[in-house]
Structure formats: structure tokens, C-alpha cells
Design a protein around this motif. Sequence first.
Motif: not given
Length: 253
Positions: A117-118, A121, A125-126, A146-147, A151
Amino acid sequence: MPTMSPPTVRTSRLVHKRSASCDASPETVRAVWRAADAVCFDVDSTITPIEGIDEIAGFCGVGKEVSEWTKQAMGGNLPFKTCLRERLNIIRPTRLQTETFMKTHPPLLTEGIQELVEALRARGREVYLVSGGFDFFILPLAQLLDIPAENVFCNRLMWYYNGEYAGFDEQAMTCDNGGKGRVCGYLKRTNGHQQLVMIGDGSTDLEAAPPADAFIGFGGVVVRERVRREAKWFVNGFGELTDELPPVDGDDL
């Protein structure tokens, strides 16, 4: 309220649409992944090694009765809303039970998801979570990553004023077959995403493409045979996806 017993027949009579990933080549799916501007992750048995509804069923003392329904739901053998309703009719979780469960079962992430995810980001990217599970279980996982809550697309339990189980929000997109696909289509229309990828372990994830532009099967927690067979790109860990991402701003990573 009486509940149905899970069927003993393992073959499905449902007709499944072929996903975009079924018709694409593995190279095409990888290309979409590298270029994607949005990524949707399933939650249970994907970003977390836990099947939330099975865990709370065990906590409420009805784990064995519920687990067979979960197998049917994940295997695509029955309508998802039917499985969801029957499992919840068995559990009938109170508000207090869900609160106590979360206090005693802190959120747990699958190895490699935080780094992925990091990395997404960092490349602009979303990231979304799209799940047939419930908000009380999923929102703490989103916080760890941290979403933002906006979302997160999932189901919602409802209670009476005294905290007794009153059902679930049956208007949520994710409570029925095709729900994850509806979320993907909604995100593309609303947020203008050009290349959206769905990642997950179950048949409901597989069936989200289309409208998702590609599907990637995830087997890092559990391998669903249909998903392993039909996904053009099937990974056994999130590191495989991180390694496939392009460099940030042209720098070698």
C-alpha cells in the motif's frame, strides 16, 4: 428465527460471467497492474489472514455452523446475500458482542500488505477496500493502512435500541452477488479511474472484472481452486505485486 442448513451438494448451478482476466493474457494483466491508477483490495483472507465473520461466529459460540456457509459463499456456489443472511441469522451478534470482540481481537494485517500500500501510494495510486465483510471489523484495518473511511466499501450491521441484532443494510452494494463489480464500476464512473485492478481470494473478487480492468488472484492466505484456475495472474504473496511496480519518478528502486 429458523435457519437453513448449508447444502451438501458441492456443485454450483449458478451461471458465472467470464471475467476480463479470464480473456486477457497474463502479460496484459501485469501491464494493467503496472499502469493502474486505482487498486481495490478484498479484505478477509486477503489484506488480513482472518475471515471476520467466521471469527465472530466462533466468539459467539456458533463457529462450526457458520464456517460451512462461508465456504459456500467464497466458492461461489450460492448467492452471496443468501449466505450472508443465513450466517448472520445463526450468529445474531449484539452490539456489545462486536465491541468486545474487537477489544479482544486487535486487527491483523497479512504480511507485505503495508509495504504494498505504501508503494502504491508513493506512485500516486488510489487504494480502496471492497469487502462483503462488516465495517466494525474492516475500518480498524483501514486505519492501520491509512486508508480513509470514504475509500472503504463494505456491509453494515444494524441493531435495535437495546443493542440486539436487527439485520444488516441490504441496500449496500457489497451485500449481493456482483456487488464488488458494482463498486468498481461506481469508482470508475465517479472518480474517473482509467485502469482499476481488483485483488482478492474469492469468486466475488474474480467476478468484479469487468468492470475492473483486471483481476489478480491472491493465495497468500488460502487458495480457492476456482480463483487459482481462472485468474490469469495468481500470486502467493504481496511481495510479488510490489516487485512488479514501476520505479518512482523513473528512479531505480
